[in-house]
Design an enzyme around this catalytic site. Structure first.
Site, PDB file in Angstrom:
ATOM      1  N   CYS A  35       6.380   0.147  10.315  1.00  0.00           N
ATOM      2  CA  CYS A  35       5.558  -0.591   9.353  1.00  0.00           C
ATOM      3  C   CYS A  35       5.539  -2.018   9.876  1.00  0.00           C
ATOM      4  CB  CYS A  35       6.198  -0.533   7.965  1.00  0.00           C
ATOM      5  SG  CYS A  35       5.505  -1.716   6.786  1.00  0.00           S
ATOM      6  N   THR A  36       4.384  -2.646   9.870  1.00  0.00           N
ATOM      7  CA  THR A  36       4.277  -3.954  10.526  1.00  0.00           C
ATOM      8  C   THR A  36       5.026  -5.064   9.778  1.00  0.00           C
ATOM      9  OG1 THR A  36       2.109  -4.248   9.469  1.00  0.00           O
ATOM     10  CG2 THR A  36       2.140  -3.454  11.751  1.00  0.00           C
ATOM     11  N   CYS A  75      -1.585  -2.138  10.676  1.00  0.00           N
ATOM     12  CA  CYS A  75      -0.925  -1.504   9.534  1.00  0.00           C
ATOM     13  C   CYS A  75      -0.798  -0.015   9.834  1.00  0.00           C
ATOM     14  CB  CYS A  75      -1.787  -1.727   8.292  1.00  0.00           C
ATOM     15  SG  CYS A  75      -1.164  -0.930   6.798  1.00  0.00           S
ATOM     16  N   TYR A 122       0.824  -1.207   0.000  1.00  0.00           N
ATOM     17  CA  TYR A 122       0.000   0.000   0.000  1.00  0.00           C
ATOM     18  C   TYR A 122       0.864   1.267   0.000  1.00  0.00           C
ATOM     19  CZ  TYR A 122      -4.577  -2.120   1.345  1.00  0.00           C
ATOM     20  OH  TYR A 122      -5.765  -2.801   1.386  1.00  0.00           O
ATOM     21  N   THR A 166       0.252   2.264   7.820  1.00  0.00           N
ATOM     22  CA  THR A 166      -0.163   3.053   6.657  1.00  0.00           C
ATOM     23  C   THR A 166      -1.684   3.228   6.642  1.00  0.00           C
ATOM     24  OG1 THR A 166       1.698   2.089   5.475  1.00  0.00           O
ATOM     25  CG2 THR A 166       0.032   3.172   4.146  1.00  0.00           C
TER      26      THR A 166
HETATM   27  N1  DGL Z   1       2.302  -3.136   6.835  1.00  0.00           N
HETATM   28  C1  DGL Z   1       1.957  -1.835   6.467  1.00  0.00           C
HETATM   29  C2  DGL Z   1       2.341  -0.795   7.513  1.00  0.00           C
HETATM   30  O1  DGL Z   1       2.384  -1.110   8.674  1.00  0.00           O
HETATM   31  C3  DGL Z   1       2.084  -1.358   5.058  1.00  0.00           C
HETATM   32  C4  DGL Z   1       3.033  -2.003   4.115  1.00  0.00           C
HETATM   33  C5  DGL Z   1       2.681  -1.692   2.674  1.00  0.00           C
HETATM   34  O2  DGL Z   1       1.741  -2.302   2.195  1.00  0.00           O
HETATM   35  O3  DGL Z   1       3.332  -0.829   2.055  1.00  0.00           O
HETATM   36  O4  DGL Z   1       2.549   0.338   7.195  1.00  0.00           O
END
Ligand code: DGL
Length: 260
Positions: A188-189, A77, A47, A79
């Site tokens: 970011c997770t 997440c 994302y 994001t």
């Molecule tokens: N895992 C997501 C986060 O914590 C986003 C990673 C992605 O899809 O770019 O931001």
């Protein structure tokens, strides 16, 4: 909007992909009697480099679907949280919606005037929410913000701890190997799955901070407050789902590889 207020209903956990599995693990440890349904939008991950309107559309769509049966939603997440948590809370005011944000607060507390490296998606780092966090917690810190989209891509391909990850991080983090920060925020997770490679690239044992445990604690607190904890004697379960079913073995292996 329909949302479940039944305490026997499942809790939904949402991520763009596999990263949120680390949050799922912490939630399972803390709330073993709950029914946990994880959804990774692996058909649309990553994302982090999509336009904000696109991320928002995807998060609202999946949240609406998940909240048809769930009593609470965890945005596992950073994001999705940065882009959509406020709107989701407006849309579902009676439902616990737990978001995540980069763990700047503990990272900036490691010493008086620390240098802190924040690794996150471009979307998270560019949202106003992050500026706000920096204003509150990072007044005395020097903060370096580095988007690391290829960590997400490599984790999604099952390459969290691989020569490909080492090669990417060696280049990305070269300036910090020469001059290591006092703390690193994994904002970011997906990134905790690459912890070993991140430390190798930095060349020393810098403390890493992520929000998974804090998110699980916040979920438990909110469910207790709203009287939504699973009924006594409930047997917990974990269900893994994904928009691209080919990623289910990866989700399962990330969930199982770390002890519960
Ligand atoms: N895992 C997501 C986060 O914590 C986003 C990673 C992605 O899809 O770019 O931001």
């Amino acid at each position: 909007m329909t949302t479940q207020k039944n305490n026997a209903a499942p809790i939904a956990l949402f991520d763009s992909g596999a990263g949120g599995i680390g949050v799922l693990r912490e939630v399972k440890k803390l709330l073993p009697s709950e029914q946990l349904t994880f959804f990774g939008d692996t058909a649309n991950a990553p994302y982090g480099e999509r336009p904000v309107a696109d991320i928002r559309r995807l998060v609202l769509y999946h949240a609406a679907r998940l909240l048809e049966s769930a009593k609470a939603l965890v945005l596992a997440c950073n994001t999705a949280t940065a882009v959509a948590v406020e709107e989701l809370r407006r849309l579902y005011p009676r439902t616990p919606i737990i978001g995540m944000e980069p763990a700047l607060r503990p990272a900036t507390s490691v010493k008086e005037s620390p240098t802190v490296l924040v690794l996150a998606t471009a979307a998270t780092l560019h949202m106003e929410k992050f500026d706000h966090l920096e204003e509150i917690y990072a007044k005395n810190a020097t903060v370096f913000k580095i988007p690391a989209p290829n960590i997400v891509r490599l984790v999604e391909r099952g390459l969290s701890d691989s020569p490909e990850m080492d090669a990417y991080l060696d280049t990305l983090l070269a300036p910090f190997r020469r001059d290591p920060p006092d703390a690193v925020v994994l904002g970011c997770t997906h990134f905790p799955f690459a912890s070993a490679a991140i430390l190798r690239a930095l060349g020393r044992n810098v403390p890493l901070f992520d929000g998974a445990k804090g998110t699980a604690r916040e979920l438990a607190r909110r469910l207790a407050k709203e009287g939504l904890l699973a009924p006594k004697g409930s047997v917990g379960s974990v269900t893994l789902t994904a928009s691209d079913p080919r990623s289910l073995p990866l989700l399962a292996s990330l969930y199982c590889e770390t002890e519960i």
